[in-house]
Design a protein around this motif. Structure first.
Motif, mmCIF file in Angstrom:
data_model
loop_
_atom_site.group_PDB
_atom_site.id
_atom_site.type_symbol
_atom_site.label_atom_id
_atom_site.label_comp_id
_atom_site.label_asym_id
_atom_site.label_seq_id
_atom_site.Cartn_x
_atom_site.Cartn_y
_atom_site.Cartn_z
ATOM 1 N N ARG A 9 0.916 -1.089 -0.082
ATOM 2 C CA ARG A 9 -0.075 -0.161 0.174
ATOM 3 C C ARG A 9 0.978 1.104 0.013
ATOM 4 O O ARG A 9 2.008 1.268 0.493
ATOM 5 N N LEU A 10 0.321 2.273 -0.737
ATOM 6 C CA LEU A 10 0.970 3.532 -0.664
ATOM 7 C C LEU A 10 0.632 4.566 0.309
ATOM 8 O O LEU A 10 1.126 5.578 0.647
ATOM 9 N N HIS A 11 -0.890 4.305 0.611
ATOM 10 C CA HIS A 11 -1.463 5.315 1.792
ATOM 11 C C HIS A 11 -1.920 4.243 2.821
ATOM 12 O O HIS A 11 -2.651 3.293 2.215
ATOM 13 N N ARG A 62 -4.837 1.132 -7.636
ATOM 14 C CA ARG A 62 -4.439 2.114 -8.604
ATOM 15 C C ARG A 62 -3.068 2.860 -8.109
ATOM 16 O O ARG A 62 -2.046 3.041 -8.739
ATOM 17 N N GLN A 63 -3.001 2.897 -6.613
ATOM 18 C CA GLN A 63 -1.597 3.385 -6.189
ATOM 19 C C GLN A 63 -0.476 2.416 -6.218
ATOM 20 O O GLN A 63 0.662 2.865 -6.488
ATOM 21 N N GLU A 64 -0.881 1.126 -6.372
ATOM 22 C CA GLU A 64 0.190 0.075 -6.920
ATOM 23 C C GLU A 64 0.659 0.438 -8.311
ATOM 24 O O GLU A 64 1.792 0.441 -8.613
ATOM 25 N N GLU A 65 -0.177 0.554 -8.971
ATOM 26 C CA GLU A 65 0.097 0.755 -10.595
ATOM 27 C C GLU A 65 1.008 2.023 -10.657
ATOM 28 O O GLU A 65 1.761 2.369 -11.449
ATOM 29 N N LEU A 66 0.561 3.322 -9.852
ATOM 30 C CA LEU A 66 1.560 4.447 -9.760
ATOM 31 C C LEU A 66 2.636 4.160 -9.199
ATOM 32 O O LEU A 66 3.849 4.635 -9.653
ATOM 33 N N ALA A 67 2.829 3.044 -8.226
ATOM 34 C CA ALA A 67 4.029 2.674 -7.669
ATOM 35 C C ALA A 67 5.132 2.152 -8.784
ATOM 36 O O ALA A 67 6.353 2.589 -9.070
ATOM 37 N N LEU A 119 2.546 11.386 -7.859
ATOM 38 C CA LEU A 119 3.876 10.869 -7.933
ATOM 39 C C LEU A 119 4.593 11.191 -6.653
ATOM 40 O O LEU A 119 5.488 10.233 -6.322
ATOM 41 N N ALA A 120 4.499 12.477 -6.010
ATOM 42 C CA ALA A 120 5.419 12.806 -4.839
ATOM 43 C C ALA A 120 4.902 11.728 -3.723
ATOM 44 O O ALA A 120 5.825 11.261 -3.025
ATOM 45 N N GLU A 121 3.592 11.712 -3.644
ATOM 46 C CA GLU A 121 3.097 10.745 -2.500
ATOM 47 C C GLU A 121 3.588 9.197 -2.839
ATOM 48 O O GLU A 121 3.905 8.490 -1.893
ATOM 49 N N GLY A 122 3.474 9.080 -4.139
ATOM 50 C CA GLY A 122 3.879 7.334 -4.426
ATOM 51 C C GLY A 122 5.297 7.214 -3.855
ATOM 52 O O GLY A 122 5.652 6.110 -3.447
#
Length: 648
Positions: A9-11, A62-67, A119-122
């Motif tokens: 998880r990213l968040h 979606r965040q995993e894809e962003l990662a 992107l910064a959050e990821g």
């Protein structure tokens, strides 16, 4: 290192278990805490956690894809030395800073601010995952994000919220991420601010429980406050007020001794003590309502009292503090007349009293500065201009005279000379008093003075650029105010005069003066001047021709788009410039149908159509809106008719 950017998880706020690890925990243990298990005090009222499991899963995926995207882009956007803590962290934070700056890029390019902030959050949570995994498996890792890392990401979302609120930053996602980020559920300024709030809550909760050593500092809170304020959400006042109360509670040790709290003392949270920036930002978010105005005055009084008692420089009220309170007076008056007029005499009188109170605060600042020479409380051009703006919103001759009086005073103040905003505010004050025969003449004098002074300033500058904050060169708003003054005058040639101003603006813009380029408000003001033409028959025919020529110009101008006011003013032209009958019905109907096709036929446009056309003509295009008594049900206007009408 790049592999770290494929986390579970990213968040942490996905509605699922919160997986975090810290060097303080046994190396083989990952502390698991679900949101529902947290003490209620850990869940401030201003934070949102009501995400469904299905939505949460989509966000996480979606965040995993962003990662993955971050991983692919990582090596060519910044070089990280993972063996050198100081250099690696510096490079990492510098890149986050770059991304946050891109979130408020006003260079004219359509930056994808949501993508930049995401992107910064990821990247941040990808690095945090690397640290968590290392701690959980007993591995030694020095390269860890710090509070600056988190603050950079908070700032990215805050800047994104501001850009979105200013209707900027909606570039194509592939300009940043090479991926579609629509499933991140960030669409509005409030959504962006909510992301910042959630990251801050993650920091709060993790530090309170001792699962991460990173404590939010005053910059963290001030940044999120700024995001809330700039988002202009309906509940921003409540959110901002609750967040500041949270700061005060934490910095006073309000969580100390509670079950599960490791870091709850006042010393643990000393870095999060509210300062003058905190309260200035809070006051900014409190504008618009009487309740917010009252709260702003309470805050100012509290700050003045505390500073006089203990001399704490962190809480010393300054020029920005006063400016924000004065601005609250002005915005409260604006809310009273948000329909474009005051609904009753009492509201107008209240607006005038607010302007007088703002003036009193200005005089208090001037007196204090004259007595102490303290530049921290010296009024600036923004201070006086905001007071003038408060007077300008009233629409009375006495308020316009007060605005003019302040302009004269500014000319004598060597520390706060008037600029283009000042002159335009005074011109607006006069333009809103059409019953005064001096109005049009005074607006013309002000615009001419601006042009003459600017010409002299440019000559004295000898080719050097003049800072915009000091410039008195008229801009589009200034000239539009002049057109409005013509529209409200009794001059029978007002339509032609308004057209002359519009042509001058286009000529200036063609010559390189982008600030003078006509806006949709300019075009609408010219059409309004045409509708108000009360001259001879020939003059009214000419006014009608001008109105529809201007409408044609709007269609040809790629930088502007018609809005409901455009169509409403055109229909108003048919009402006042064409005799009642078939011709008026035909033209009004054509305009109304164009408004429907454009998705701009809101209640105001329907109301103008009802007023301009006869019953049969209205019944043909909008008969379904009429009840048995012939009354229009505005609530039943089809959504397709007003789909592109903002706020409808």
């Amino acid at each position: 290192f790049a592999n770290a950017f494929v986390p579970e998880r990213l968040h942490p706020f996905s509605g699922r278990s919160l997986h975090v690890a810290s060097a303080r925990t046994p190396t083989s243990v990952i502390v698991q805490s679900t949101v529902s298990e947290l003490d209620a005090d850990f869940d401030p009222e201003h934070m949102t956690r009501d995400r469904s499991a299905e939505a949460s899963t989509q966000i996480r995926e979606r965040q995993e894809e962003l990662a993955h995207t971050s991983q692919e882009n990582w090596q060519h956007v910044v070089a990280i030395d993972t063996t050198n803590y100081r250099r690696g962290l510096t490079d990492f934070n510098n890149h986050l800073t770059t991304l946050s700056k891109r979130c408020l890029d006003d260079s004219g390019d359509q930056e994808d601010v949501i993508g930049c902030a995401a992107l910064a959050e990821g990247l941040l949570y990808g690095l945090q995952r690397l640290v968590d995994d290392a701690d959980a498996n007993g591995k030694d890792i020095e390269f860890r994000p710090d509070v600056i890392s988190y603050n950079n990401v908070l700032n990215a979302w805050a800047k994104a919220a501001q850009a979105l609120a200013e209707d900027r930053g909606r570039g194509t996602p592939d300009s940043t991420l090479d991926a579609d980020i629509s499933e991140l559920n960030v669409y509005t300024p409030s959504d962006a601010a909510a992301r910042a709030e959630m990251i801050l809550q993650d920091m709060e909760t993790s530090y309170l429980r001792g699962t991460k050593p990173i404590a939010p500092d005053v910059t963290s809170y001030n940044t999120v406050l700024d995001a809330i304020s700039k988002s202009r959400g309906k509940d921003c006042m409540e959110k901002a007020d609750a967040l500041v109360k949270r700061m005060v509670r934490l910095s006073n040790g309000g969580e100390e001794g509670k079950e599960g709290v490791v870091n709850g003392s006042a010393d643990d949270w000393s870095g999060a003590t509210a300062d003058i920036i905190t309260y200035n930002t809070l006051i900014e978010s409190l504008a618009h309502t009487q309740e917010g105005l009252d709260r702003s005055l309470q805050i100012l009084e509290m700050l003045e009292k505390k500073y006089s008692e203990n001399g704490d420089e962190r809480l010393k009220p300054n020029t920005r503090t006063a400016n924000q309170v004065i601005n609250a007076y002005s915005k409260h008056s604006m809310e009273k007349s948000k329909k474009g007029y005051f609904e009753n005499k009492e509201d107008r009188e209240e607006a005038f009293n607010n302007a007088e109170k703002a003036r009193a605060l200005l005089e208090k600042m001037k007196k204090r500065y004259n007595e102490t020479a303290d530049k921290d409380v010296r009024p600036d051009a923004a201070t006086v201009t905001t007071v003038i703006d408060a007077y300008a919103r009233v629409g009375l001759s006495k308020s316009a005279a007060k605005a003019d009086e302040l302009l004269m005073e500014m000319k004598k103040m060597n520390y706060a000379p008037p600029n283009f905003r000042t002159y335009t505010a005074v011109a607006t004050a006069w333009a809103k008093t059409p019953g005064d025969n001096r109005s049009l003449g005074r607006v013309q004098e002000l615009v001419k003075e601006m042009e003459d002074v600017n010409e002299q300033m440019e000559a004295d500058a000898k080719g050097k650029s003049i800072p915009r904050a000091k410039s008195v060169k008229p801009n589009a708003r200034t000239y539009t105010t002049l057109i409005s003054a013509w529209a409200k005058s009794k001059d029978p040639t007002k339509a032609m005069q308004a057209l002359k101003v519009l042509k001058k603006m286009r000529s200036l813009a063609d010559g390189g003066d982008e600030d003078a380029k006509p806006t949709i408000y300019t075009y609408n003001a010219v059409i309004d001047a045409c509708a108000r033409c009360q001259g001879l028959g020939e003059q009214q025919v000419e006014a009608l021709k001008i109105a529809f020529a201007v409408n044609k110009a709007i269609k040809a101008d790629s930088d502007v788009k018609a809005n409901p006011t455009t169509f409403g003013n055109l229909i108003k032209c048919t009402k006042y410039l064409i005799p009642q009958g078939d011709e008026r019905n035909t033209i009004a109907t054509a305009v109304f149908e164009s408004a429907i096709k454009a998705g701009l036929a809101n209640s105001a446009v329907v109301r103008e159509m009802l007023s301009a056309a006869d019953r049969d003509a209205f019944d043909k295009v909008a008969g379904d809106l009429l009840d048995t008594f012939g009354h229009v049900s505005y609530a039943d206007i089809p959504s397709a008719w007003k789909r592109n009408a903002s706020g409808s």
